[in-house]
Structure formats: C-alpha cells, structure tokens
Design a protein around this motif. Structure first.
Motif, PDB file in Angstrom:
ATOM      1  N   GLU A  16       8.331  -2.062   9.599  1.00  0.00           N
ATOM      2  CA  GLU A  16       9.481  -2.724   8.277  1.00  0.00           C
ATOM      3  C   GLU A  16      10.501  -1.077   9.104  1.00  0.00           C
ATOM      4  N   ASN A  17      10.168   0.063   8.716  1.00  0.00           N
ATOM      5  CA  ASN A  17      10.196   1.519   8.862  1.00  0.00           C
ATOM      6  C   ASN A  17      11.150   1.872  10.176  1.00  0.00           C
ATOM      7  N   TYR A  18      10.423   1.156  11.548  1.00  0.00           N
ATOM      8  CA  TYR A  18      11.137   1.379  12.604  1.00  0.00           C
ATOM      9  C   TYR A  18      11.800   0.250  12.847  1.00  0.00           C
ATOM     10  N   ILE A  19      11.675  -0.913  12.292  1.00  0.00           N
ATOM     11  CA  ILE A  19      12.564  -2.218  12.806  1.00  0.00           C
ATOM     12  C   ILE A  19      13.778  -1.653  12.231  1.00  0.00           C
ATOM     13  N   LYS A  20      14.309  -1.362  10.661  1.00  0.00           N
ATOM     14  CA  LYS A  20      15.072  -0.918  10.404  1.00  0.00           C
ATOM     15  C   LYS A  20      15.934   0.725  10.787  1.00  0.00           C
ATOM     16  N   ALA A  21      14.956   1.269  11.299  1.00  0.00           N
ATOM     17  CA  ALA A  21      15.540   2.237  12.105  1.00  0.00           C
ATOM     18  C   ALA A  21      16.142   1.772  12.640  1.00  0.00           C
ATOM     19  N   ILE A  22      15.833   1.071  14.552  1.00  0.00           N
ATOM     20  CA  ILE A  22      16.179   0.438  15.150  1.00  0.00           C
ATOM     21  C   ILE A  22      17.232  -0.437  14.477  1.00  0.00           C
ATOM     22  N   PHE A  23      17.115  -0.691  13.953  1.00  0.00           N
ATOM     23  CA  PHE A  23      18.299  -1.622  13.740  1.00  0.00           C
ATOM     24  C   PHE A  23      20.002  -1.048  13.582  1.00  0.00           C
ATOM     25  N   HIS A  24      19.592   0.250  12.221  1.00  0.00           N
ATOM     26  CA  HIS A  24      20.253   1.553  11.849  1.00  0.00           C
ATOM     27  C   HIS A  24      21.637   2.634  13.566  1.00  0.00           C
ATOM     28  N   LEU A  25      20.534   2.290  13.963  1.00  0.00           N
ATOM     29  CA  LEU A  25      20.599   3.008  15.705  1.00  0.00           C
ATOM     30  C   LEU A  25      21.527   2.372  16.534  1.00  0.00           C
ATOM     31  N   GLN A  26      21.089   0.977  16.407  1.00  0.00           N
ATOM     32  CA  GLN A  26      21.812  -0.268  17.757  1.00  0.00           C
ATOM     33  C   GLN A  26      23.149  -0.712  17.216  1.00  0.00           C
ATOM     34  N   GLN A  27      22.870  -0.242  15.805  1.00  0.00           N
ATOM     35  CA  GLN A  27      25.452  -0.526  15.142  1.00  0.00           C
ATOM     36  C   GLN A  27      26.430   0.587  16.423  1.00  0.00           C
ATOM     37  N   GLU A  28      25.782   1.982  16.809  1.00  0.00           N
ATOM     38  CA  GLU A  28      26.391   2.743  17.217  1.00  0.00           C
ATOM     39  C   GLU A  28      26.365   3.129  18.394  1.00  0.00           C
ATOM     40  N   GLU A  29      24.922   2.811  19.583  1.00  0.00           N
ATOM     41  CA  GLU A  29      24.582   2.598  20.630  1.00  0.00           C
ATOM     42  C   GLU A  29      24.144   1.243  20.987  1.00  0.00           C
ATOM     43  N   ASN A  35      13.482   9.385  21.826  1.00  0.00           N
ATOM     44  CA  ASN A  35      13.955   9.946  21.198  1.00  0.00           C
ATOM     45  C   ASN A  35      14.576  10.136  19.781  1.00  0.00           C
ATOM     46  N   ASP A  36      15.210   9.243  19.620  1.00  0.00           N
ATOM     47  CA  ASP A  36      16.188   9.409  18.846  1.00  0.00           C
ATOM     48  C   ASP A  36      15.273   8.345  17.753  1.00  0.00           C
ATOM     49  N   LEU A  37      14.895   7.739  18.133  1.00  0.00           N
ATOM     50  CA  LEU A  37      14.014   6.934  17.002  1.00  0.00           C
ATOM     51  C   LEU A  37      12.773   8.035  16.442  1.00  0.00           C
ATOM     52  N   ALA A  38      12.740   8.850  17.392  1.00  0.00           N
ATOM     53  CA  ALA A  38      11.070   9.840  16.582  1.00  0.00           C
ATOM     54  C   ALA A  38      11.762  10.891  15.978  1.00  0.00           C
ATOM     55  N   SER A  39      13.089  11.207  16.056  1.00  0.00           N
ATOM     56  CA  SER A  39      13.692  11.925  15.439  1.00  0.00           C
ATOM     57  C   SER A  39      14.340  11.495  14.170  1.00  0.00           C
ATOM     58  N   VAL A  40      14.293  10.620  14.113  1.00  0.00           N
ATOM     59  CA  VAL A  40      15.257   9.853  12.760  1.00  0.00           C
ATOM     60  C   VAL A  40      14.273   9.294  12.201  1.00  0.00           C
ATOM     61  N   LEU A  41      12.741   9.357  12.884  1.00  0.00           N
ATOM     62  CA  LEU A  41      11.589   8.173  11.774  1.00  0.00           C
ATOM     63  C   LEU A  41      10.574   9.995  11.949  1.00  0.00           C
ATOM     64  N   SER A  42      11.157  10.903  12.112  1.00  0.00           N
ATOM     65  CA  SER A  42      10.330  12.360  11.997  1.00  0.00           C
ATOM     66  C   SER A  42       9.163  12.018  12.287  1.00  0.00           C
ATOM     67  N   THR A  43       8.818  11.476  13.687  1.00  0.00           N
ATOM     68  CA  THR A  43       7.846  11.629  14.341  1.00  0.00           C
ATOM     69  C   THR A  43       7.428  11.563  15.769  1.00  0.00           C
ATOM     70  N   VAL A  48       6.489   6.555  19.035  1.00  0.00           N
ATOM     71  CA  VAL A  48       7.074   5.609  18.848  1.00  0.00           C
ATOM     72  C   VAL A  48       6.883   4.747  20.268  1.00  0.00           C
ATOM     73  N   THR A  49       6.305   5.421  21.654  1.00  0.00           N
ATOM     74  CA  THR A  49       6.485   4.173  22.760  1.00  0.00           C
ATOM     75  C   THR A  49       4.980   3.719  21.965  1.00  0.00           C
ATOM     76  N   ASP A  50       4.021   3.833  21.310  1.00  0.00           N
ATOM     77  CA  ASP A  50       2.932   2.817  20.907  1.00  0.00           C
ATOM     78  C   ASP A  50       3.756   2.074  20.261  1.00  0.00           C
ATOM     79  N   MET A  51       4.605   2.287  19.387  1.00  0.00           N
ATOM     80  CA  MET A  51       4.693   1.092  18.404  1.00  0.00           C
ATOM     81  C   MET A  51       5.917   0.323  18.591  1.00  0.00           C
ATOM     82  N   LEU A  52       6.681   0.658  19.524  1.00  0.00           N
ATOM     83  CA  LEU A  52       6.884  -0.051  20.011  1.00  0.00           C
ATOM     84  C   LEU A  52       6.673  -1.625  21.376  1.00  0.00           C
ATOM     85  N   LYS A  53       5.263  -0.839  21.775  1.00  0.00           N
ATOM     86  CA  LYS A  53       4.817  -1.498  22.612  1.00  0.00           C
ATOM     87  C   LYS A  53       3.695  -2.619  21.556  1.00  0.00           C
ATOM     88  N   LYS A  54       3.876  -2.258  20.518  1.00  0.00           N
ATOM     89  CA  LYS A  54       3.286  -3.169  19.780  1.00  0.00           C
ATOM     90  C   LYS A  54       3.913  -4.069  19.254  1.00  0.00           C
TER      91      LYS A  54
END
Lengths: 227, 227
Positions: A16-29, A35-43, A48-54
């Motif tokens: 859920e936290n990944y989905i939310k982060a993508i949603f917010h980042l997607q608003q602008e870009e 990398n952006d996701l990794a930075s926002v999620l502190s990971t 991130v790549t692993d989770m995106l595949k899932k």
DNA sequence: TAATAAATTTAGATTTGTCTAAAAAATATT
DNA sequence: AATATTTTTTAGACAAATCTAAATTTATTA
C-alpha cells in the motif's frame, strides 16, 4: 456470476505504501522512476525493482524494465482509497481529538492501513462527510472522486488581492512549526502588500494585524484560493 | 540518567498478539502451554516455541523449555496497554460510530496495534474516560489499573433476584447473534423465574416482557451484577 | 516401572521484504 | 560516435515469522 462474488484482494502495508507513493509522484511527473520511489520510501533502488515486479503481477501498475512505472486504474482506485482513509483520519484527529494539525501525519500513516470498509464509511458519516483535510487537501469520496480547489501558489498571488490559505506544499514538521509560529493555518485570510525581487521575499498582511515579511521558500510552500 | 532517556522498545504486531494471548490465557491457568497458545493464535507449536525464545530475550516473559510460560511485569504492562487500546476502540466504534456491539471485535484487533501514545490518551478523553467496553469488560486506565466488577455467572443468580447483564463470556459472532436476536445486551436488567434441573435451562424475565427460557450454554455465557 | 502417548523442541525449508555488489541499459558529455 | 556517468536491474544473501518432519522430553497408563 455477479460482481458480488469477486473477493476483494488485500495488500500488505508495504504494498500500500508503494502504491500511495507512486500515486503522489505521478501527480507531477507522468511516469515515476525507480530512484525517485526509492528516495521517497527511504529504501534502495534494488528493493523497488523487486516490488514493482510483484505489483505488476497484481495488476496494480504497468511497468516495463528501465521505462518507469504508472498506476493502472486498479492501482489508482487503491491509492485513492488509502488517501481517503489518511485524510479522514487526519480530520478526525484534528477536529475530534484536538490534535494540532502539524502532529497528525505520522499517526494517520498508520491508521490509513486499517482495512475495514465499514469503518471508513461510518467514520466519514460521523465526521459529516468533510471535503478537505486539515492541511487543505481534498478528501476522496467513497467512489474516489474529490473536489479540486481553484488554488494557486502564494508566490503567484497578485499584490493587494485577498486570498485564503487552503493547502500547504509539504507536511514537514519544520514547515508546520514555522506556520504555527507565524499563526498561519488553513483558512487564514491574507493579502500581499509588496514583493521584493532581491530575494523574492514578500510582505503580507493577515487580517488586521501589522504586516510582516516571509521568505520565498515559505511563500512557495503555501497555496491560496482567492475569495 | 533519568527515566526520560529510556527509549521505549517497540514490538511487532505479531509479538503484541502473542503477549495479548498469553495475558488472556494466564488469567485462568497460572502458566500457559505452547499448545494452548498455538491453538489460540491459529499457528503451530513449533512457531510458538521460536517466538517464546525471542520474547524471552526481550524480557517480556519467563520461559523454561517444556515448563510453560508466564508474563513478566514488563510483559503484563504491555498486555494491559494493548487491552486498553482494544477496549477503547471498541467503545468508540459502538458509541460514536454506531457499530453493533457484535461487529467491533475484528476492527479493534487491528486498531489496538496503532502505536501513538498520545492518540490513546486523547481518545480516552474524547470518550469521557469510560470504565467498561461494550461487552462489559473493564478498560485499563493509563496506568494499567482496571475496575473489577462484582459479577457472577447468570447460572448462579438466585431466582427472583434482579440483576443487570454486564459481560459476556465470549466474543463469538454466534453468541452475539443469538443475544441480538433475544434482545439481550450489556445493561439489560433481568431476573430468573425458574431453573429446570433436567437440562439446566432457565426461565428469565426481562423488564416487563413475557418470560422466556434460555439454554444452559447461553446462561453460562452471561455475567451479571446484582442491582 | 516399562511402554505408550502426548506435548514440546530442534532442524531445515519457505515467504516477504530488504540489502550489497556487480552487471546491464539508458543518458549525458566530449 | 565513443566514452563516461547515471540509472536500473540481476544475483545472491539476510532477518522475521512461519511451516513440516523428526527428535526429545514429559505425562499417562497398563
């Protein structure tokens, strides 16, 4: 074979936290980078790549190697449900439990993952179906729709035009502490008296108080609607 | 070197659920067995053993191989904090959000793991510092103290003595559904008109309604206090 | 008390989400 | 266009919480 018999998939807090982060980042870009996701999620990017595949196999997002990621409509639906819960809880914390509006974010980050649909709907009703959270952000309704406020950056407000603060650009405690100190909050009515091009600071006047100046950084963090 | 500088350890949801389960099992039996825990937590004995070893190193419980387990005072403190949150949220769900008292347990199981201390204290105040949850169970205060109600099993209530239902013996939906059907809830005033030794069923009278009989099983699941 | 049964623990594997280090692809620079 | 840089992905490992199957300890009973 009716819709009723779809059992709603459920997701981990991490997902859920990944989905939310993508949603917010997607608003602008348009698309979101690893990398952006990794930075926002502190990971790390690798995580991130692993989770995106899932999440791709779960059809919440579309993702091609090296091409970035976008939510599917399923993913957006989930994101809106989480945002809805987050903002409803923030409203509850501030307006019922007397939290300061600058101390609710972390708690709402936890509460947004409570799963009961019935809880959300009853909470919404209990609060009187609020349309905006304490930071001025719109609360999606049960169908995921939210009102868009006609809001502009304070830095772009013309001089001498009265406006009302309706949103802040970040939830950082540093910002919120500063706003509290200056006695500015959602709903504060103000107007710009002067803009200084040297450092882009602006002089503002709140209600009948004496005017004071605020920095460019602060002005950029405030959104207002004209009244 | 004051207490202030202890940083409060935090525990996973799984760990909290173990502590809570041990706490409840410990009420009846002095020490708690691995198998009982496995059954209550819907997991396997081997998993329980692993977790007990971990919780022992965290000083939440005392545990010797093959000898069963007991909470330390640290463990009890944590358990009471969780129970407090659980019961406060149940009160909130029933008395503020209009949930039925038989549908709040699962949601409260999630809400009880929200960590913010400030949230709990403010919720408690918002609710008016209630002493008992909707099932009649006492809510620990912020120091872990709870009132003990002078309550007896309905089966033991003398004939013709008026009493008030103040707790139920289980939270099973089956029981709660039956109680709802018979219109019995916490606070219901009743008296026993007759006891049948054949099947240990009892005839009761609620308020001014006609008398009806309930089974031994149901009577044993109800606790009352004399009024 | 010896044999049997039940409860508990160990050993080794699995899943989820993470990590580091190295490889591969995309982008930027000269 | 060739090289360097940045971004992203792969490969392999790890910690938490779980599992199954086998071994061990305790309890029961004949």
């Amino acid at each position: 074979m009716s819709k009723k018999y779809f059992k709603p998939m459920s997701f981990s807090i991490t997902e859920e936290n990944y989905i939310k982060a993508i949603f917010h980042l997607q608003q602008e870009e348009g698309t979101v980078s690893t990398n952006d996701l990794a930075s926002v999620l502190s990971t790390r990017a690798a995580s991130v790549t692993d989770m995106l595949k899932k999440l791709k196999t779960k059809k919440l997002l579309s993702y091609e190697k090296y091409k970035g990621v976008r939510l599917t409509s399923e993913g957006k639906k989930l994101a809106l449900a989480i945002v809805r819960k987050h903002r409803l809880w923030e409203y509850f914390l501030v307006n019922k439990l007397q939290f300061g509006w600058d101390e609710v974010h972390e708690v709402a980050e936890e509460l947004e993952h409570i799963t009961s649909r019935k809880l959300v709907e009853k909470l919404d009703a209990f609060l009187g179906f609020p349309r905006f959270d304490p930071h001025g952000d719109p609360i999606p309704d049960s169908h995921g729709k939210m009102l868009v406020q006609q809001q502009i950056n304070l830095i772009d407000l013309p001089v001498n035009k009265t406006a009302e603060v309706c949103a802040v650009g970040s939830q950082s405690t540093e910002l919120l502490e500063l706003l509290r100190h200056k006695n500015i909050g959602i709903g504060t009515k103000l107007e710009i008296k002067k803009k200084f091009s040297f450092d882009h600071s602006i002089e503002i006047r709140v209600r009948n108080q004496p005017a004071f100046t605020i920095s460019q950084q602060l002005a950029q963090a405030l959104f207002v609607k004209t009244v």
